[in-house]
Design a protein around this motif. Structure first.
Motif, PDB file in Angstrom:
ATOM      1  N   LYS A 284      50.270  83.527  59.417  1.00  0.00           N
ATOM      2  CA  LYS A 284      50.127  82.102  59.152  1.00  0.00           C
ATOM      3  C   LYS A 284      51.471  81.486  58.772  1.00  0.00           C
ATOM      4  O   LYS A 284      51.776  80.341  59.153  1.00  0.00           O
ATOM      5  N   ALA A 285      52.295  82.227  58.028  1.00  0.00           N
ATOM      6  CA  ALA A 285      53.612  81.709  57.667  1.00  0.00           C
ATOM      7  C   ALA A 285      54.498  81.547  58.907  1.00  0.00           C
ATOM      8  O   ALA A 285      55.210  80.541  59.054  1.00  0.00           O
ATOM      9  N   PHE A 316      56.530  82.918  51.797  1.00  0.00           N
ATOM     10  CA  PHE A 316      55.132  82.537  51.832  1.00  0.00           C
ATOM     11  C   PHE A 316      54.901  81.322  50.932  1.00  0.00           C
ATOM     12  O   PHE A 316      55.632  81.067  49.981  1.00  0.00           O
ATOM     13  N   ASP A 320      49.261  79.883  52.667  1.00  0.00           N
ATOM     14  CA  ASP A 320      49.199  81.021  53.582  1.00  0.00           C
ATOM     15  C   ASP A 320      48.207  82.064  53.114  1.00  0.00           C
ATOM     16  O   ASP A 320      47.725  82.869  53.921  1.00  0.00           O
TER      17      ASP A 320
END
Length: 911
Positions: A284-285, A316, A320
Motif C-alpha cells: 500500500k505504501a 509507512f 497503510d
C-alpha cells in the motif's frame, strides 16, 4: 417500655440488563457475556437470553452496595472475572461457582480501567483518583502504586515484551511505565485533548490511542532500546487515522487475532477497522508513492527546476496499516462493546456485543460488506425511568410504567411476565379482578390493558394535560384521576360487548368532573370513601367531600408544590410530601399540622402508609427510602440501595414488603424481617458509621500532587485495616499473657495440669498469633502492619522465629517477615536488642528453599504424568491450543479478494 420495630432489608433487585457505567466482557469460551448492572455482575447467555448468574457483594451494615464500573476476564481461567467498583474496591468472582474469591481495597475513587497481562498473574487498575495499581492476582495483594497522572485514568494495557505498562488519562497524556523499576520511562504528548482509550494488538507491534478529537493515533512498539539509553522511546508515532464519527472515542479494542480493531464512539455508531501486516502495508505504501509520483509528473514543471524524487517506499503511514472496514449503525447510543473470541460462521469476520444507553444488549455479526443484529436482550427491563409502580391487593403482580412500555412482573422472583407497548405512563392501577390495568399517560390519555393477553384494549382521551395521579375508589366501582389541565375526574368501570370478541371488555366512563384553579399533582380518596384530597401546584392540599364535592379543608404550609399525598387506613392522618424536602403529617378531623419533618435532602417524590398502621415510607430524589413513625414523629430506618433518583413507591397490603422504582431503571424489593430494632440503637449505629467513615480515606482528596512518575504503596487505610491491626494487637497481648502464665507454672513446679485460657481456642501462643495474622485479608495485611507500634512489631518478629521450624505456613511467614523488616528497617538497625531477632529470622531462607524444591518436584511430576497421558492416547494435550490458534489465524488471514478469485476459478471449471 421502649418500643421495638421490625427491620426492612433489600432482598431483590431486577429490571436492569446493563448499566451505562460499566463495560462488557466475553468469557474465554465466547458463549457467556459479563455485564455490570449497577451493583450486580450479570452473566448472560446471549443466545438463550438467560441470566446465568447474578453476582453482588454482601450488603454492608450501613450504606448501599457500590456500583460496578469496570470488568476484565482472567486469560488463564475461563471462570474468573475481575470487577472494579465505584468505592475503589476490586473483587475476583468465580462465575461458575457464583462466589466471590477475593476482595481488595486500595483506590480512593471509582475504578475506571482494568486489564490483565497475558498469563493472568498481574492485574492493573486505573481509577478516578489518578493512580494506577498493579496487583499480584496469585497472592491477592497490591504490588505498587504508580502516580503521575493529573486526572482520571481512562485505560491501561500491558506490553509483555519489555515488561511495560501503558496508561491513558484525561490529562491528555499517555504514559509508559517500567514494571520492574516502577518508573515512567516515556510520556506521549501527541494528544491535545483527553485520551479515553488505548489498546495494543496481540503481537504487540502497534498501539492505537483515541481521544476527543477526530483522529486515531497509531504507534509502533519498539522492543530494542536506542543508542542513547536516556532517550529510549517505547512508542514511536506512525501517524493519524481520521475516523468517521465526530464524537469522542469511548473504547478501542483489537480482536484476539489482531486483524480487526473496534472503535466505539459516544454516538450511535461503531467503526470496525482492518489491520494489515507488514507485507500489505508495504504494498500500500508503494502504491501510494507511485500515485504521488504520477500526479507530480502530470503537473507542469519549469524547465530549470529539478524535481526531487521521493525516497524508497519503505516509509509507512498510519493509513497503510489501518483501513476502515465497516460501520455498525445502532438505533441508540452505545456505552460499551466487546469482541467475541469465537467465530460463528466462515463469512462472519467478527461478532460484537454492544451495550446501549437504553438498558439493552445487542449482538451484531460483522461481514465484509454489511453487519446484522442477531441477538438482543431487552425484555427483562424498561428502556427508561420507572415512573410508577402498583401492586395488586394480594401482592402477586406488579405493574410498572415507563416512557414507552408497561410491564407486569412477579415481585417475588423479579421475572417479567408481560411487556405491552404504551404511551409515557405516569401512574396506574389494577382494575376489578386484577384482569385489567389502567395507565395514565403524559399526553392525557387513559390506556386500558388486558393483563391476561398482554394487549392494549383501548385508549381514552381523558384529559388535555398529563395525568399525574390516579386513585381507586374504595367500593371498586371506579377511580379518580388528577391532571395538569386543572381537572379532577371521576370514572366508572363498565363491561361492553366488542364486535370482534366473544367476551366482554372493560371500558370506563366519566361520571363527574371537579374543576380546580391550579394544576392537580396528586389525588387520593380516603379508605372510607368520605373525603377526596387534591394536591395543587400552589403548594396547598384541598379536601372535598366525595359525594357532594363540597369543599371541606385547605391544608397549607408547604413552600413548594406538593408532589405526593396519602391517607392512613383509619382515615385519621394525611401525609404530604413536597419539593421543599419536607413531609407534613396532618389531622383529617381539623386539618391541623401535627408535625413537619425534614424527610429528604431533595424533593419527596412518593410516600405511602403501611396499611392498618401509622408507619410511613417515603422516597425522594436523594436516592434514599425512609421509614417513619407518624405517631411519634420519629425516623426509624434509612434504606440505601438505588443509584439514582427514586420516582415511585408501592407498599403491599400486609406491609411485608415494599417496591421502589428509580431513574437507574432498577426495581427493588425491600422485605420486612423478623429482626427487631430500637430507635436508640439505630441512632448509635449511625453515629458509629459516621465515625468509621472518617477513618476511611477512600474519598479524601490527595493533599499534595504526586511527583512525576512516582510510585508508592498499593494499599490504603480503611476501617478493615484498622480492625485487622486491632485484632493482631489483641492476639499478641493475649498470647503474651498466656506465655507468662505457662512460664510461671513451670517455675512453680506444680504437679497439677496447666489450665489454658479458653480464649486461646486450645492453641499455643505462637499458633494463636499465626491464626490472627492469617485471618487478615492478604490485601489488608501491609496496611495493618503499618499501624502496629514498634514494640508489637518486635513481638511479632519473635513469633516469626518460632513459626520458621514448623514449615507449614512458609509463604505467609515469609511475607510477614519481609513486610516487618521493610517497614521498621531503620528502627531495627538502631535498636541493639533487636539484632538477635533479625539474625534468627534469616533462617527462613532454608524453609523457603525446601518449599521451592517441593514445588519444583510437583511441577515436574505433573509434566511427566501429562507426557504419559499424551503417549497413551491419540488426543493432543500440549499442542491443541497452539494449533487451534494457528488454524484461526490462517482462516482469518485470507482476504476477501482471494475468496472471490477462488469462486471465479470454480465457476470457470464448471463452465
Amino acid at each position: 417500655m421502649v418500643k421495638s420495630y421490625l427491620r426492612y432489608e433489600e432482598c431483590n433487585s431486577f429490571g436492569v440488563v446493563v448499566s451505562a457505567e460499566s463495560n462488557l466482557c466475553y468469557d474465554s469460551t465466547g458463549k457467556l457475556l459479563i455485564a455490570g448492572a449497577l451493583d450486580k455482575l450479570l452473566v448472560w447467555n446471549v443466545k438463550q437470553g438467560l441470566c446465568v448468574h447474578s453476582l453482588a457483594p454482601s450488603l454492608p451494615e450501613s450504606g448501599s452496595r457500590p456500583a460496578v464500573t469496570a470488568i476484565a476476564c482472567t486469560p488463564a481461567s475461563s471462570s474468573l472475572v475481575a470487577s472494579g467498583y465505584s468505592d475503589g474496591s476490586l473483587r475476583i468472582w468465580d462465575i461458575v461457582k457464583g462466589a466471590c474469591e477475593s476482595t481488595m481495597n486500595s483506590h480512593r475513587g471509582a475504578v475506571t480501567a482494568l486489564r490483565y497481562n497475558k498469563n493472568g498473574s498481574l492485574l492493573a487498575t486505573g481509577s478516578k483518583d489518578t493512580d494506577v495499581i498493579v496487583w499480584d492476582t496469585v497472592g491477592e495483594t497490591g504490588l505498587f502504586r504508580l502516580q503521575g497522572h493529573r486526572d482520571q485514568v481512562t485505560d491501561v494495557v500491558f506490553i509483555e515484551n519489555g515488561n511495560k505498562l501503558l496508561t491513558s488519562s484525561k490529562d491528555t497524556f499517555v504514559r509508559v511505565w517500567d514494571i520492574q523499576t516502577q518508573a515512567c520511562v516515556q510520556t506521549i504528548v501527541s494528544h491535545r485533548s483527553e485520551v479515553w482509550s488505548l489498546d495494543v494488538d496481540p503481537l504487540e507491534r502497534y498501539v492505537v490511542t483515541g481521544g476527543a478529537d477526530m483522529e486515531l493515533r497509531l504507534f509502533q512498539v519498539s522492543s530494542e532500546p536506542s543508542s542513547d539509553p536516556g532517550k529510549w522511546e517505547v512508542l514511536q508515532l506512525l501517524g493519524d487515522v481520521k475516523k468517521q464519527s465526530h464524537d469522542r472515542v469511548v473504547t478501542l479494542r483489537f480482536n484476539e487475532l489482531g486483524t480487526l480493531l473496534g472503535c466505539q464512539c459516544a454516538g450511535k455508531s461503531l467503526e470496525v477497522y482492518s489491520l494489515h501486516d507488514d507485507k500489505e502495508a508495504l504494498k500500500k505504501a508503494k502504491r501510494r508513492k507511485r500515485r504521488k509520483r504520477e500526479k507530480a509528473d502530470k503537473t507542469e514543471k519549469p524547465e530549470n527546476v529539478a524535481v526531487t524524487e521521493p525516497e524508497d517506499g519503505n516509509e509507512f503511514q498510519a493509513s497503510d496499516y489501518i483501513r476502515l472496514l465497516q460501520i455498525v449503525r445502532l438505533k441508540h447510543k452505545a456505552r460499551s462493546f466487546a469482541i467475541s473470541p469465537l467465530h460463528s460462521r466462515k463469512e462472519v469476520m467478527c461478532t460484537l456485543a454492544v451495550s446501549l444507553h437504553n438498558n439493552s444488549l445487542e449482538v451484531h455479526e460483522v461481514q465484509a460488506e454489511s453487519s446484522a443484529k442477531v441477538h438482543s436482550i431487552d425484555l427483562p427491563g424498561h428502556r427508561s425511568d420507572v415512573r410508577s409502580a402498583v401492586l395488586t391487593m394480594d401482592g402477586t403482580l406488579l405493574l410498572t410504567t415507563s416512557h414507552n412500555a408497561v410491564k407486569i412482573w412477579n415481585p417475588t422472583t423479579g421475572s417479567c411476565l408481560r411487556t405491552m407497548e404504551a404511551g409515557y405512563g405516569l401512574c396506574g392501577l389494577f382494575g376489578p379482578g386484577n384482569h385489567h390495568a389502567i395507565v395514565g399517560t403524559k399526553t392525557g390519555a387513559l390506556e386500558i390493558f388486558d393483563v391476561r393477553s398482554g394487549e392494549r384494549v383501548r385508549a381514552v382521551e381523558a384529559h388535555s394535560g398529563a395525568v399525574w395521579s390516579v386513585s381507586a375508589l374504595p367500593n371498586g366501582e371506579g377511580f379518580v384521576t388528577g391532571s395538569a389541565d386543572n381537572d379532577v375526574k371521576f370514572w366508572r368501570f363498565d363491561l361492553v360487548q366488542a364486535d370482534d370478541k366473544a367476551f366482554k371488555q372493560l371500558t370506563i366512563e366519566n361520571v363527574r368532573t371537579l374543576r380546580m384553579a391550579e394544576d392537580v399533582l396528586a389525588v387520593r380518596v380516603s379508605p372510607d370513601g368520605k373525603y377526596l384530597a387534591v394536591a395543587l401546584l400552589d403548594s396547598t392540599v384541598k379536601i372535598f367531600f366525595t359525594d357532594s364535592l363540597k369543599f371541606y379543608l385547605s391544608l397549607y404550609g408547604h413552600k413548594l408544590p406538593v408532589l405526593c399525598i396519602d391517607i392512613s387506613s383509619d382515615g385519621a392522618l394525611l401525609a404530604s410530601g413536597s419539593a421543599d424536602k419536607n413531609m407534613k403529617i396532618w389531622g383529617m378531623d381539623f386539618g391541623d399540622c401535627h408535625k413537619s419533618l425534614f424527610a429528604h435532602h431533595d424533593s419527596v417524590m412518593a410516600l405511602k402508609f403501611v396499611p392498618n398502621t401509622h408507619y410511613i415510607f417515603s422516597v425522594g430524589k436523594d436516592r434514599v427510602v425512609n421509614y417513619w413513625d407518624a405517631d411519634k414523629f420519629q425516623h426509624l430506618l434509612r434504606l440505601e440501595g438505588h443509584h439514582a433518583e427514586i420516582w415511585c413507591l408501592a407498599v403491599s397490603f400486609y406491609g411485608d414488603f415494599i417496591i421502589t422504582g428509580s431513574h437507574d431503571r432498577s426495581i427493588r424489593r425491600w422485605e420486612r424481617t423478623e429482626e427487631p430494632f430500637f430507635i436508640e440503637e439505630e441512632r448509635e449505629k449511625q453515629l458509629e458509621a459516621r465515625f468509621d467513615s472518617e477513618l476511611d480515606d477512600s474519598r479524601a482528596p490527595r493533599q499534595e500532587a504526586p511527583e512525576e512518575g512516582a510510585s508508592g504503596l498499593a494499599g490504603r487505610k480503611t476501617q478493615d485495616t484498622v480492625s485487622a491491626a486491632d485484632s493482631i494487637i489483641d492476639a499478641l497481648d493475649l498470647a503474651e499473657e498466656e506465655r507468662k502464665k505457662i512460664l510461671e507454672h513451670k517455675e512453680a513446679g506444680e504437679k497439677t495440669k496447666f489450665q489454658p485460657n479458653v480464649m486461646m481456642l486450645g492453641l499455643s501462643p505462637a499458633a494463636y498469633v499465626l491464626r490472627a495474622v492469617t485471618s487478615v485479608r492478604p490485601s489488608d495485611l501491609e496496611q495493618a502492619f503499618l499501624m502496629l507500634p514498634f514494640s508489637d512489631a518486635l513481638k511479632l518478629l519473635e513469633y516469626v522465629k518460632q513459626w520458621i521450624p514448623d514449615g507449614s505456613q512458609v509463604e505467609i511467614v515469609g511475607r510477614v517477615a519481609t513486610m516487618l523488616l521493610r517497614i521498621h528497617h531503620e528502627q531495627l538497625i538502631a535498636t541493639p536488642s533487636a539484632r538477635a531477632i533479625v539474625t534468627s529470622v534469616q533462617e527462613i531462607h532454608g524453609s523457603v528453599r525446601s518449599f521451592k524444591n517441593v514445588l519444583g518436584r510437583n511441577i515436574a511430576a505433573m509434566s511427566y504424568v501429562q507426557d504419559l497421558l499424551a503417549l497413551s492416547t491419540n488426543a493432543l494435550f500440549k499442542d491443541a491450543g497452539a494449533k487451534l490458534s494457528e488454524i484461526r489465524k490462517k482462516l482469518s488471514s485470507f482476504p476477501e479478494k482471494q475468496e472471490g478469485h477462488n469462486k471465479n476459478k470454480k465457476r470457470q471449471k464448471l463452465q
